[in-house]
Design a protein around this motif. Structure first.
Motif: not given
Length: 338
Positions: A295-299
């Motif tokens: 999973q990816e979490f943008e800044p």
């Protein structure tokens, strides 16, 4: 894999020089920069770079860039690695010069670790605040809890536990929690935080992530939260973590996606500038784990440091097989029912 006579001759010529053999012996112990090799070999940077160029052309080593640093490693090709390992295995421990190189290599790695340890010690009390500048903690924590699920389990291990935050948020799920950290200051903070949160089913202790003072095949969940980028050998840390899992156990890693923020190296002792899904997947596979989720979490907007956070879930391939007759648990290491 078969190679031509001319190719084999070129490969042998590339390796048939004492300095290049020494470089191969060092890279068999881990990835290094030109500066590292210059310090260890006691040679000029142009000379070391020339040796590296010849080894690269022969396909014996590889190179990858992280920001302004270039790391060198043994080739990913199995045939080349087997060839190199066959060469260096015959000279390890038999040559005084190689032994001195390995001593200097240990010193280089100690310096890296000392920088990270010093940073942790200086910033122990404010580490949560520093981390919040770069990571959307609550969003990642919520995702981790959702990924792990609500089903209770026996035991959890948090490697590089820092302030003990993960032990705190997972405490309702596990019966026994253990946190490992090298920094005594961090452990003091973690103990205080766990006491404040009323967590009585977890303990923290001092230890090295590469040789944690816990039993193997003992944990249902192992976590490594924002630790890999401080390590000289992240692949080894994953491999060691995998050995601590019970069959079908899970490893959860949180770290940064690849980036080019050099100030994190200069000011915050980061050794690695993030990791790709492919890199983590390969390291999982080498450790006997399957990558089940990424999973990816943008800044957040407005952050001075634009960093993307990644979450990876790996699972041990071995299956737990209950034998009704003996009521004992069997492990099939290749993941098939015998």
């Amino acid at each position: 894999m078969h190679v031509s006579l001319d190719t084999m001759v070129d490969t042998l010529k590339a390796a048939a020089e004492s300095s290049r053999l020494r470089i191969l012996a060092l890279l068999s112990r881990g990835d290094l920069t030109v500066s590292d090799l210059t310090e260890i070999l006691g040679q000029s940077q142009p000379r070391v770079s020339r040796h590296l160029k010849l080894l690269l052309e022969a396909g014996l080593i590889g190179r990858y860039q992280e920001g302004s640093w270039a790391f060198f490693r043994l080739s990913d090709a199995d045939s080349a690695r087997d060839f190199v390992m066959g060469l260096v295995s015959s000279i390890r421990g038999a040559d005084p010069q190689v032994e001195r190189d390995l001593e200097r290599l240990a010193s280089v790695k100690r310096k890296r670790q000392d920088r990270a340890t010093e940073y942790f010690s200086v910033n122990a009390a404010s580490w949560d605040h520093i981390r919040s500048l770069h990571v959307p903690d609550r969003a990642v924590e919520a995702a981790m809890l959702k990924l792990v699920g609500k089903r209770p389990f026996q035991s959890m291990l948090d490697l590089g536990t820092g302030t003990g935050r993960l032990l705190e948020i997972f405490s309702p799920l596990y019966r026994r929690g253990v946190g490992i950290d090298m920094s005594r200051e961090m452990l003091t903070v973690a103990r205080a935080n766990l006491d404040k949160a009323g967590v009585s089913n977890a303990q923290v202790r001092q230890g090295d992530i590469f040789s944690p003072p816990v039993e193997r095949d003992a944990f249902d969940l192992v976590t490594i939260h924002q630790v890999l980028h401080y390590l000289d050998d992240p692949a080894r840390a994953i491999h060691e973590a995998a050995r601590l899992l019970r069959p079908a156990g899970r490893l959860v890693i949180v770290d940064f996606a690849p980036h080019a923020l050099e100030f994190l190296r200069d000011e915050h002792a980061h050794v690695r500038l993030g990791f790709s899904d492919r890199q983590i997947s390969e390291w999982f596979a080498e450790a006997g784990l399957d990558l089940e989720d990424a999973q990816e979490f943008e800044p957040r907007g407005g952050n001075e440091a634009r960093l993307t956070v990644k979450l990876w879930l790996g699972r041990d391939r071995r299956l737990l097989i209950a034998d009704p007759a003996s009521e004992q648990t069997k492990v099939n290491s290749i993941g098939e029912i015998a």
